[in-house]
Scaffold this active site. Structure first.
Site, PDB file in Angstrom:
ATOM      1  N   GLN B 126       0.616  -2.617 -15.437  1.00  0.00           N
ATOM      2  CA  GLN B 126       1.783  -3.017 -14.548  1.00  0.00           C
ATOM      3  C   GLN B 126       0.929  -4.268 -13.315  1.00  0.00           C
ATOM      4  OE1 GLN B 126       2.807   0.313 -12.367  1.00  0.00           O
ATOM      5  NE2 GLN B 126       4.735  -0.330 -11.746  1.00  0.00           N
ATOM      6  N   GLY B 127       1.691  -5.308 -13.308  1.00  0.00           N
ATOM      7  CA  GLY B 127       1.281  -6.351 -12.528  1.00  0.00           C
ATOM      8  C   GLY B 127       1.829  -6.418 -11.244  1.00  0.00           C
ATOM      9  N   SER B 129       1.282  -4.914  -7.409  1.00  0.00           N
ATOM     10  CA  SER B 129       0.274  -5.135  -6.262  1.00  0.00           C
ATOM     11  C   SER B 129      -0.435  -6.091  -6.150  1.00  0.00           C
ATOM     12  CB  SER B 129      -0.605  -3.872  -6.008  1.00  0.00           C
ATOM     13  OG  SER B 129       0.081  -2.647  -5.797  1.00  0.00           O
ATOM     14  N   SER B 163      -3.304  -0.527 -13.408  1.00  0.00           N
ATOM     15  CA  SER B 163      -3.747   0.837 -14.409  1.00  0.00           C
ATOM     16  C   SER B 163      -3.860   0.160 -15.840  1.00  0.00           C
ATOM     17  CB  SER B 163      -2.920   1.913 -14.159  1.00  0.00           C
ATOM     18  OG  SER B 163      -3.262   2.493 -12.911  1.00  0.00           O
ATOM     19  N   GLU B 246       9.315   5.764 -11.984  1.00  0.00           N
ATOM     20  CA  GLU B 246       8.001   6.261 -11.715  1.00  0.00           C
ATOM     21  C   GLU B 246       7.819   7.346 -10.830  1.00  0.00           C
ATOM     22  OE1 GLU B 246       5.682   2.836 -10.050  1.00  0.00           O
ATOM     23  OE2 GLU B 246       3.677   3.444 -10.620  1.00  0.00           O
ATOM     24  N   ASN B 371       2.836   7.748  -0.057  1.00  0.00           N
ATOM     25  CA  ASN B 371       3.944   8.829   0.100  1.00  0.00           C
ATOM     26  C   ASN B 371       4.090   8.319   1.804  1.00  0.00           C
ATOM     27  OD1 ASN B 371       3.121   9.796  -2.022  1.00  0.00           O
ATOM     28  ND2 ASN B 371       2.650  11.837  -1.285  1.00  0.00           N
ATOM     29  N   GLU B 372       3.549   7.611   2.397  1.00  0.00           N
ATOM     30  CA  GLU B 372       3.942   7.286   3.766  1.00  0.00           C
ATOM     31  C   GLU B 372       5.407   6.238   3.634  1.00  0.00           C
ATOM     32  OE1 GLU B 372       0.677   7.434   2.862  1.00  0.00           O
ATOM     33  OE2 GLU B 372       0.798   8.986   4.445  1.00  0.00           O
TER      34      GLU B 372
END
Lengths: 348, 388
Positions: B126-127, B129, B163, B246, B371-372
């Site tokens: 996955q590209g 970030s 990842s 996800e 999670n924020e």
């Protein structure tokens, strides 16, 4: 696998929600603080709707339904902090009386069940784990179902409320109508003893855990909703406090707990109705989860409201107090986690 | 309301169990999938799964699946975790990209990409970030400009925390195709062959020392038009579908946590036998962790029923992600406390999986949107609080 309520169950819930929105405002709850009563005009309305007789067999004037049907209605009761003992009478006492009549115990349950369905009487049930503790709803109940721990094991007893001296005990939430009955177990009061009593007490505790859990779901939902309203409205530093992450994250945390508590309570109701082998375990998870979710919602509600939430004038405290009482009733989250772990270890 | 699986679903379970018992490698017998050797070993295992149509049971048969529903998929996952079968090296593809491709892909894209994804012949990373765009994903700066000569796009920029990026054959990524547009509107979702000239991969050793993720550098990388997923300029919407998978139902099936929670209770029982006083100090944490896994299982069945009845999963996916990531941590933290001095032992020891699992769980509250960020989504979209 179809883990959802039926349209009919949801329609019944919506009907009860509409009635309670009109007949159980926070002003009404405040009025009940001043004059707590078991049976009111509102209780009569619920009886007309069939709510009080929901778990009473049809031939005794009820609807003959189960906990899965009842749980959404008790959730509605929690949502408005209903002062009358819906959960106790319909979710705990009536199913116990039905069990006893089916078990051929010779107990004269018929008048009690028809009375419950008609809205003519309420029944308080003692938690066997706390002998001698004040019993919720005992002050003013027409009947009391009590437990004694005799030398030959527990016994389940019924007392006529009008013939029993009940000393009121003051609760933070006066609508709890706590009372300590003066009584002595006798052959006249005994319903069942021995193994039958043990089984009846155990399943009653499980039903009570789930029913109380459902009421806590409704309370948590209202506390979060009231607090989100307030956070949208209240301005500080020139903007709504709900735009600050510190406030958002408090409310989001409570909402996540509530989201996950709901299916846990619903699944436990199904497990009890269908007599699954792991129903006691499910009931413990339900009560622990619902208690934790509601206590967190209460904490956040008070914190986000700030000083106004600490006042008698603001409605929030009506929901906080019921939550604090019910979080401990029929076993705290910690009690139920301990019970769950014992059960998991026993299965190994 | 009914929480029983049907006879047909139980028969499906029995078939899956039988196959896994006959084929799954012994638990933990494959090297880590974050090593070159382990990556290939896991790929070979997935090829074996795919050969008998167990790698993507919920996909249509034409793409290598069995065309079963979400409940059967949950049953399969229960059996997969029961068998302690290997982690899925193809998870970015089958659990994240595939649901997005079913929704947005052309027939040609589905025919081209889904079968090799199912067989793990092609593994995806996955590209998304970038060094300066993590939680603020819409702030990505990697560019896609129209190619002057051919029908396609030229990508440039840098992606990170990909990842399986060290070994993957393909990448799905978000690039800014219109720098003039409002920042959510100028993005396009591309499928990129990692062997294309101009792609450079720099593996990044993770906290456990293995190269689980990588930095990806794009220097004038040509991508033809037919490798755009969804519409040009609509990449944000397409990406949010992937993010929903996800965070929501498809990435983390409850069986993963139910099995770990059961093993935690086993560990508690063993510790009780050896050192009851110390075990009892963890009693509440163990019960909490087990309950969290059980709540996740029930919530998944509740949500799956809603989806089967025609409902959808919206911001609840964010609540879900918070819950599973915190549950994973709670289970493993409780286990390490039970292990006491043995908790730090790394390597091949019998208890080492708890430490490995803990290190993996620590990433949970960070990836797939911290999670924020999820709490912001819950507050804004479920509770109607104003954006900050």
């Amino acid at each position: 696998m179809h883990f959802a309520f039926t349209d009919q169950q949801l329609e019944f819930r919506d009907a009860v929600r509409q009635v309670l929105a009109k007949e159980c405002t926070t002003d009404d709850v405040r009025a009940a603080y001043d004059a707590p009563a078991a049976r009111t005009a509102r209780w009569a309305t619920l009886a007309e709707l069939g709510v009080t007789g929901l778990t009473v067999p049809e031939d005794l004037g009820g609807l003959g339904l189960g906990l899965v049907d009842l749980v959404p209605l008790v959730e509605e009761a929690g949502r408005v902090a209903l002062p009358e003992p819906l959960g106790t009478t319909v979710g705990i006492a009536a199913p116990l009386l039905v069990d006893l009549s089916a078990g051929g115990s010779g107990v004269p349950t018929t008048p009690l069940l028809t009375g419950i369905a008609a809205g003519a009487l309420t029944v308080a049930v003692a938690d066997a784990r706390w002998p001698g503790a004040p019993v919720a709803g005992a002050d003013g109940a027409e009947f009391l179902l009590l437990v004694d721990d005799g030398p030959d094991g527990p016994g389940l007893h019924a007392l006529d409320g009008s013939a029993t001296t009940v000393t009121p005990a003051s609760s933070l939430d006066p609508t709890r109508r706590l009372g300590i009955p003066e009584w002595a177990p006798s052959a006249d009061t005994l319903l069942v003893a021995g193994e039958a009593a043990r089984a009846a007490i155990a399943v009653t505790a499980d039903r009570a855990a789930v029913t109380t859990g459902a009421e806590l779901l409704g309370l948590a939902d209202t506390m979060i909703a009231l607090t989100a309203d307030y956070a949208r409205d209240r301005q500080q530093f020139g903007k709504a406090i709900g735009s600050f992450q510190a406030v958002k994250h408090l409310l989001a945390g409570a909402q996540v707990l509530l989201e996950f508590a709901r299916p846990v309570v619903y699944g436990a109701a199904w497990a009890l109705d269908t007599r699954q082998a792991d129903a006691p375990r499910a009931a413990s998870v339900a009560k622990a989860y619902a208690s934790d979710a509601a206590l967190e919602a209460a904490r956040v509600a008070l914190q986000v409201h700030g000083a106004i939430g600490y006042t008698w004038e603001c409605d929030v405290h009506l929901f906080l107090k019921r939550t604090w009482a019910l979080a401990e009733a029929w076993g705290s989250a910690g009690d139920h986690r301990a019970r769950l772990l014992d059960s998991l270890l026993a299965g190994r | 309301m009914d929480l029983h699986y049907t006879d047909a679903q139980e028969a499906f379970r029995a078939e899956a169990r039988g196959w896994l018992e006959a084929h799954a490698p012994a638990p933990r017998s494959l090297p880590s999938l974050d090593t070159a050797e382990g990556f290939e070993a896991h790929r070979a295992w997935e090829a074996e799964l795919a050969a008998d149509r167990w790698s993507v049971v919920s996909w249509p048969e034409e793409y290598g699946g069995r065309g079963v529903g979400i409940l059967e998929w949950l049953v399969f996952e229960e059996e997969y975790w029961r068998a302690q079968a290997p982690l899925r090296v193809s998870q970015n593809g089958v659990f994240l990209l595939a649901p997005t491709m079913f929704e947005f892909g052309t027939d040609a894209q589905k025919a081209r990409f889904l079968p090799p994804m199912a067989s793990a012949t092609e593994i995806w990373c996955q590209g998304w970030s970038e060094p300066d765009a993590g939680s603020d994903l819409a702030g990505i700066r990697s560019r896609a400009r129209r190619s002057d000569t051919e029908g396609g796009w030229v990508l440039s920029g840098q992606k990170t925390w990909a990842s399986r990026g060290a070994f993957a054959e393909w990448c799905f990524g978000l690039f800014r195709s219109d720098p003039e547009a409002e920042r959510h509107r100028g993005l396009t979702y591309f499928l990129v062959d990692m062997a294309t000239p101009g792609v450079t991969v720099r593996p990044i050793p993770q906290i456990d020392g293995e190269t689980g993720f990588a930095e990806l550098f794009f220097e004038d990388v040509f991508v033809p038009d037919d490798l755009v997923l969804g519409e040009v300029g609509k990449g944000w919407n397409v990406a949010m579908a992937t993010a929903g998978s996800e965070r929501g139902l498809s990435l983390r099936s409850p069986a993963r946590y139910s099995r770990a929670a059961d093993r935690l209770v086993d560990l508690y029982a063993e510790t009780m036998a050896a050192d009851p006083n110390r075990a009892q100090r963890s009693a509440d944490a163990v019960a909490r962790a087990w309950m969290d896994a059980e709540a996740y299982r029930l919530n998944t069945l509740w949500t799956a029923t809603r989806v089967l009845d025609g409902g959808s999963v919206g911001p609840e996916a964010s609540a879900n992600k918070i819950h599973w990531s915190e549950t994973d941590l709670a289970i493993h933290r409780a286990a390490l406390d039970l292990l006491g001095p043995a908790a730090e032992l790394h390597g091949d020891g019998v208890d080492a999986p708890w430490l490995d699992g803990y290190l993996f769980a620590l990433a949970g509250p960070i990836y797939a949107g911290t999670n924020e960020i999820q709490r912001n989504v819950v507050a804004e979209r479920m509770l109607g609080l104003p954006r900050g």
